[in-house]
Design an enzyme around this catalytic site. Structure first.
Site, PDB file in Angstrom:
ATOM      1  N   SER A 127       1.841   0.625  -6.697  1.00  0.00           N
ATOM      2  CA  SER A 127       0.723   0.557  -5.761  1.00  0.00           C
ATOM      3  C   SER A 127       0.397  -0.900  -5.436  1.00  0.00           C
ATOM      4  O   SER A 127       0.549  -1.792  -6.282  1.00  0.00           O
ATOM      5  CB  SER A 127      -0.488   1.213  -6.416  1.00  0.00           C
ATOM      6  OG  SER A 127      -1.660   0.937  -5.685  1.00  0.00           O
ATOM      7  N   TYR A 151      -6.425   2.354 -13.959  1.00  0.00           N
ATOM      8  CA  TYR A 151      -5.354   2.961 -13.159  1.00  0.00           C
ATOM      9  C   TYR A 151      -4.347   1.893 -12.727  1.00  0.00           C
ATOM     10  O   TYR A 151      -3.133   2.029 -12.911  1.00  0.00           O
ATOM     11  CB  TYR A 151      -5.949   3.666 -11.933  1.00  0.00           C
ATOM     12  CG  TYR A 151      -4.922   3.973 -10.867  1.00  0.00           C
ATOM     13  CD1 TYR A 151      -3.976   4.969 -11.048  1.00  0.00           C
ATOM     14  CD2 TYR A 151      -4.876   3.239  -9.670  1.00  0.00           C
ATOM     15  CE1 TYR A 151      -3.014   5.238 -10.078  1.00  0.00           C
ATOM     16  CE2 TYR A 151      -3.932   3.497  -8.692  1.00  0.00           C
ATOM     17  CZ  TYR A 151      -3.008   4.494  -8.906  1.00  0.00           C
ATOM     18  OH  TYR A 151      -2.042   4.746  -7.939  1.00  0.00           O
ATOM     19  N   LYS A 155      -0.097   0.951 -13.660  1.00  0.00           N
ATOM     20  CA  LYS A 155       1.025   0.657 -12.750  1.00  0.00           C
ATOM     21  C   LYS A 155       1.726  -0.638 -13.184  1.00  0.00           C
ATOM     22  O   LYS A 155       2.965  -0.709 -13.192  1.00  0.00           O
ATOM     23  CB  LYS A 155       0.522   0.534 -11.306  1.00  0.00           C
ATOM     24  CG  LYS A 155      -0.012   1.834 -10.715  1.00  0.00           C
ATOM     25  CD  LYS A 155       1.064   2.896 -10.595  1.00  0.00           C
ATOM     26  CE  LYS A 155       0.549   4.210 -10.046  1.00  0.00           C
ATOM     27  NZ  LYS A 155       1.479   5.333 -10.217  1.00  0.00           N
TER      28      LYS A 155
HETATM   29  P1  NAD Z   1      -0.879  13.708  -6.140  1.00  0.00           P
HETATM   30  O1  NAD Z   1      -1.915  13.898  -7.184  1.00  0.00           O
HETATM   31  O2  NAD Z   1      -1.051  14.410  -4.838  1.00  0.00           O
HETATM   32  O3  NAD Z   1       0.558  14.086  -6.716  1.00  0.00           O
HETATM   33  C1  NAD Z   1       0.900  13.932  -8.069  1.00  0.00           C
HETATM   34  C2  NAD Z   1       1.636  15.188  -8.501  1.00  0.00           C
HETATM   35  O4  NAD Z   1       2.016  15.027  -9.862  1.00  0.00           O
HETATM   36  C3  NAD Z   1       0.767  16.450  -8.429  1.00  0.00           C
HETATM   37  O5  NAD Z   1       1.501  17.486  -7.819  1.00  0.00           O
HETATM   38  C4  NAD Z   1       0.475  16.764  -9.892  1.00  0.00           C
HETATM   39  O6  NAD Z   1       0.296  18.157 -10.105  1.00  0.00           O
HETATM   40  C5  NAD Z   1       1.701  16.215 -10.572  1.00  0.00           C
HETATM   41  N1  NAD Z   1       1.500  15.822 -11.963  1.00  0.00           N
HETATM   42  C6  NAD Z   1       0.508  15.058 -12.477  1.00  0.00           C
HETATM   43  N2  NAD Z   1       0.682  14.893 -13.794  1.00  0.00           N
HETATM   44  C7  NAD Z   1       1.804  15.564 -14.127  1.00  0.00           C
HETATM   45  C8  NAD Z   1       2.510  15.760 -15.342  1.00  0.00           C
HETATM   46  N3  NAD Z   1       2.087  15.233 -16.492  1.00  0.00           N
HETATM   47  N4  NAD Z   1       3.645  16.500 -15.319  1.00  0.00           N
HETATM   48  C9  NAD Z   1       4.095  17.035 -14.149  1.00  0.00           C
HETATM   49  N5  NAD Z   1       3.465  16.891 -12.970  1.00  0.00           N
HETATM   50  C10 NAD Z   1       2.327  16.153 -12.956  1.00  0.00           C
HETATM   51  O7  NAD Z   1      -0.749  12.132  -5.911  1.00  0.00           O
HETATM   52  P2  NAD Z   1       0.006  11.345  -4.767  1.00  0.00           P
HETATM   53  O8  NAD Z   1      -1.009  10.785  -3.838  1.00  0.00           O
HETATM   54  O9  NAD Z   1       1.108  12.154  -4.217  1.00  0.00           O
HETATM   55  O10 NAD Z   1       0.568  10.114  -5.611  1.00  0.00           O
HETATM   56  C11 NAD Z   1       1.863  10.140  -6.186  1.00  0.00           C
HETATM   57  C12 NAD Z   1       2.079   8.854  -6.947  1.00  0.00           C
HETATM   58  O11 NAD Z   1       1.878   7.745  -6.079  1.00  0.00           O
HETATM   59  C13 NAD Z   1       1.109   8.654  -8.123  1.00  0.00           C
HETATM   60  O12 NAD Z   1       1.822   8.069  -9.186  1.00  0.00           O
HETATM   61  C14 NAD Z   1       0.095   7.673  -7.573  1.00  0.00           C
HETATM   62  O13 NAD Z   1      -0.488   6.885  -8.590  1.00  0.00           O
HETATM   63  C15 NAD Z   1       0.958   6.833  -6.651  1.00  0.00           C
HETATM   64  N6  NAD Z   1       0.192   6.200  -5.569  1.00  0.00           N
HETATM   65  C16 NAD Z   1      -0.541   6.960  -4.720  1.00  0.00           C
HETATM   66  C17 NAD Z   1      -1.268   6.362  -3.706  1.00  0.00           C
HETATM   67  C18 NAD Z   1      -2.090   7.191  -2.751  1.00  0.00           C
HETATM   68  O14 NAD Z   1      -2.868   6.623  -1.980  1.00  0.00           O
HETATM   69  N7  NAD Z   1      -1.943   8.501  -2.693  1.00  0.00           N
HETATM   70  C19 NAD Z   1      -1.257   4.963  -3.562  1.00  0.00           C
HETATM   71  C20 NAD Z   1      -0.497   4.208  -4.459  1.00  0.00           C
HETATM   72  C21 NAD Z   1       0.249   4.836  -5.464  1.00  0.00           C
HETATM   73  C1  UD1 Z   2      -8.100   2.729  -3.109  1.00  0.00           C
HETATM   74  C2  UD1 Z   2      -7.991   2.377  -4.573  1.00  0.00           C
HETATM   75  C3  UD1 Z   2      -6.594   1.826  -4.857  1.00  0.00           C
HETATM   76  C4  UD1 Z   2      -5.524   2.822  -4.437  1.00  0.00           C
HETATM   77  C5  UD1 Z   2      -5.727   3.183  -2.955  1.00  0.00           C
HETATM   78  C6  UD1 Z   2      -4.774   4.268  -2.547  1.00  0.00           C
HETATM   79  C7  UD1 Z   2     -10.273   1.785  -5.236  1.00  0.00           C
HETATM   80  C8  UD1 Z   2     -11.190   0.668  -5.631  1.00  0.00           C
HETATM   81  N1  UD1 Z   2      -9.001   1.406  -4.897  1.00  0.00           N
HETATM   82  O1  UD1 Z   2      -7.924   1.542  -2.381  1.00  0.00           O
HETATM   83  O2  UD1 Z   2      -6.456   1.549  -6.222  1.00  0.00           O
HETATM   84  O3  UD1 Z   2      -4.227   2.291  -4.618  1.00  0.00           O
HETATM   85  O4  UD1 Z   2      -7.078   3.652  -2.756  1.00  0.00           O
HETATM   86  O5  UD1 Z   2      -4.805   4.505  -1.198  1.00  0.00           O
HETATM   87  O6  UD1 Z   2     -10.634   2.947  -5.251  1.00  0.00           O
HETATM   88  N2  UD1 Z   2     -14.325   3.061   2.528  1.00  0.00           N
HETATM   89  C9  UD1 Z   2     -15.537   3.348   3.111  1.00  0.00           C
HETATM   90  N3  UD1 Z   2     -16.094   4.576   2.890  1.00  0.00           N
HETATM   91  C10 UD1 Z   2     -15.481   5.521   2.110  1.00  0.00           C
HETATM   92  C11 UD1 Z   2     -14.240   5.217   1.525  1.00  0.00           C
HETATM   93  C12 UD1 Z   2     -13.690   3.971   1.739  1.00  0.00           C
HETATM   94  O7  UD1 Z   2     -16.124   2.527   3.815  1.00  0.00           O
HETATM   95  O8  UD1 Z   2     -16.050   6.622   1.952  1.00  0.00           O
HETATM   96  C13 UD1 Z   2     -13.694   1.761   2.803  1.00  0.00           C
HETATM   97  C14 UD1 Z   2     -13.403   0.920   1.576  1.00  0.00           C
HETATM   98  O9  UD1 Z   2     -14.490   0.096   1.267  1.00  0.00           O
HETATM   99  C15 UD1 Z   2     -12.152   0.135   2.034  1.00  0.00           C
HETATM  100  C16 UD1 Z   2     -11.441   1.108   2.992  1.00  0.00           C
HETATM  101  O10 UD1 Z   2     -12.434   2.043   3.401  1.00  0.00           O
HETATM  102  O11 UD1 Z   2     -12.537  -0.994   2.772  1.00  0.00           O
HETATM  103  C17 UD1 Z   2     -10.296   1.856   2.338  1.00  0.00           C
HETATM  104  O12 UD1 Z   2     -10.763   2.476   1.148  1.00  0.00           O
HETATM  105  P1  UD1 Z   2      -9.844   3.496   0.310  1.00  0.00           P
HETATM  106  O13 UD1 Z   2      -9.277   4.520   1.217  1.00  0.00           O
HETATM  107  O14 UD1 Z   2     -10.661   3.979  -0.837  1.00  0.00           O
HETATM  108  O15 UD1 Z   2      -8.625   2.607  -0.190  1.00  0.00           O
HETATM  109  P2  UD1 Z   2      -8.618   1.236  -1.032  1.00  0.00           P
HETATM  110  O16 UD1 Z   2      -9.977   0.753  -1.308  1.00  0.00           O
HETATM  111  O17 UD1 Z   2      -7.708   0.302  -0.318  1.00  0.00           O
END
Ligand code: NAD
Ligand code: UD1
Length: 377
Positions: A127, A151, A155
């Site tokens: 991330s 969190y 990572k």
């Molecule tokens: P998500 O929660 O939608 O998907 C995660 C999946 O993993 C789910 O289907 C859940 O059931 C499964 N899971 C969780 N723990 C498990 C376990 N112990 N064994 C088997 N399955 C398990 O999340 P996502 O948004 O798809 O994110 C996927 C990855 O990307 C995560 O590692 C997250 O930290 C990373 N990530 C996500 C974002 C984001 O904005 N969504 C941003 C940066 C990094």
């Molecule tokens: C958040 C997580 C980050 C993660 C990322 C995934 C936090 C502090 N950080 O980041 O670890 O990797 O999501 O996508 O939670 N905002 C509003 N109103 C809301 C929600 C958000 O104004 O209800 C603003 C926030 O202040 C920010 C922007 O929208 O400026 C994006 O926020 P968000 O979607 O939560 O993502 P990140 O803060 O970038």
């Protein structure tokens, strides 16, 4: 080269979209998921969207290294994409040990299983949170890293664990993809993000406010040093992100050696948008103004996060295609369908029968081809 890919957490938001793109590119996929943050409905839609049935589901926990090794060997997996884990920043602050336990144990389990099964190619979901409050904008992979919550620290720790593993295992190759802000949904509207409870992130919150589930969007601060004072982020369409994974794994599958066995690579667009810009773009997508109110800053937020995505282009020829309007349009299209489904009480029961999922799959006692309805009817 086409491969057999294991997607841990493949039923989740990013994993499901990536599984679709892997299938469309001709790879076969095994999903391993325990459904703690997803459901079988989403998995059942994957072969329908991809127009391909070469996907199987194993229901289980990635922290079970024996299970993971068994899946790797039985299905002769060429590469693993490790998505499974917990991802809520606020929950990680409230219960850090849960995050250290689940995320780190999960990664160690996957790596041990890969070592034992001789599987040497890994894509890891990292991330942009690893950059903390970056000095360098846009941010390159060489920027200093830091964690501002448990969190984010998981990572960073997992990236370090992969570094050490890559040094110790001859021929091991990994890419940690540092995602910026993934948003949107597949254009079919069949899969997208459905956060359970109150959404933390901006897009799902706006979508719920637009749908009338929330009264208005709370904008967290308008006194940042950005064009309009609201926070700026590098939003990336989920399908672009998914295609980035396909490009990365194809790069790994086609190279046997790399002077850097563990690469860290940004997946972002290099374009920033403020909260107000997103809100106005979303309002255009739904055809009415989404209500909002300006409030105080959210603790821990940075003013700006912006990727330099040039390494992904240089390394595996990936660049994103979709703009903010498309992200909003697809996100809203998915949200509307979810609402219609809820209103009509529909759960697409005919699709659920297509999913066969449990350890019995591993014992060969179950028909398990998703999309192969004959296997079950
Ligand atoms: P998500 O929660 O939608 O998907 C995660 C999946 O993993 C789910 O289907 C859940 O059931 C499964 N899971 C969780 N723990 C498990 C376990 N112990 N064994 C088997 N399955 C398990 O999340 P996502 O948004 O798809 O994110 C996927 C990855 O990307 C995560 O590692 C997250 O930290 C990373 N990530 C996500 C974002 C984001 O904005 N969504 C941003 C940066 C990094
Ligand atoms: C958040 C997580 C980050 C993660 C990322 C995934 C936090 C502090 N950080 O980041 O670890 O990797 O999501 O996508 O939670 N905002 C509003 N109103 C809301 C929600 C958000 O104004 O209800 C603003 C926030 O202040 C920010 C922007 O929208 O400026 C994006 O926020 P968000 O979607 O939560 O993502 P990140 O803060 O970038």
């Amino acid at each position: 080269m086409k491969g057999r890919i294991l997607t841990t957490g493949g039923a989740g938001y990013i994993g499901s979209h990536t599984t679709v793109e892997l299938l469309k590119a001709g790879h076969s996929v095994i999903i391993l998921d325990n459904f703690e943050n997803s459901d079988r409905d989403r998995v059942a839609r994957i072969p329908l969207i991809a127009g391909a049935a070469d996907v199987r589901l194993v229901e289980g926990d990635v922290r079970d290294a024996h299970l993971v090794a068994d899946v790797l060997k039985r299905h002769e997996i060429d590469a693993v994409m490790h998505f499974a884990g917990k991802k809520a920043v606020s929950e990680s602050v409230a219960d850090p040990l849960l995050y250290y336990h689940d995320n780190i144990t999960g990664a160690v389990s996957v790596l041990s299983a890969m070592r034992d099964a001789g599987c040497k190619k890994l894509i890891f979901s990292s991330s942009a949170t690893v950059y903390g409050d970056p000095d360098m904008l846009p941010t390159r992979e060489t920027a200093p890293t830091s964690a501002s919550n448990p969190y984010g620290r998981t990572k960073l720790i997992i990236e370090d664990i992969i570094d050490d593993t890559a040094v110790s295992l001859n021929g091991f190759q990994a890419i940690s993809l540092r995602y910026f802000n993934p948003v949107g949904a597949h254009s079919s509207g069949l899969i997208g993000e459905c956060p359970r409870g109150l959404p933390n992130n901006l897009f799902p919150y706006i979508a719920q406010a637009a749908a009338g589930v929330r009264d208005y969007v709370h904008i967290h601060g308008n006194d940042y040093e950005t064009s309009d004072g609201t926070g700026s982020r590098d939003y990336i369409h989920i399908v672009d992100l998914a295609r980035g994974h396909v490009a990365a794994v194809e790069h790994l599958l086609s190279t046997s050696t790399d002077h850097a066995p563990h690469r860290k690579v940004n997946l972002g667009t290099g374009q920033g948008h403020t909260v107000l810009e997103v809100l106005h773009a979303f309002s255009r997508a739904c055809g009415f103004q989404v209500p909002y109110r300006i409030g105080p800053r959210r603790p821990g937020d940075v003013a700006t996060s912006l990727a330099d995505p040039s390494l992904a282009l240089a390394l595996f020829d990936w660049k994103p295609q979709f703009d903010l309007e498309k992200m909003c349009w697809d996100h809203w299209n998915f949200q509307k369908r979810e609402l219609d489904k809820l209103n009509s009480g529909m759960r697409m029961p005919h699709l659920m029968h297509d999913v066969v999922a449990d350890h019995a799959t591993l014992n060969g006692t179950h028909p398990s081809a998703l999309g192969n309805r004959d296997a079950l009817n």
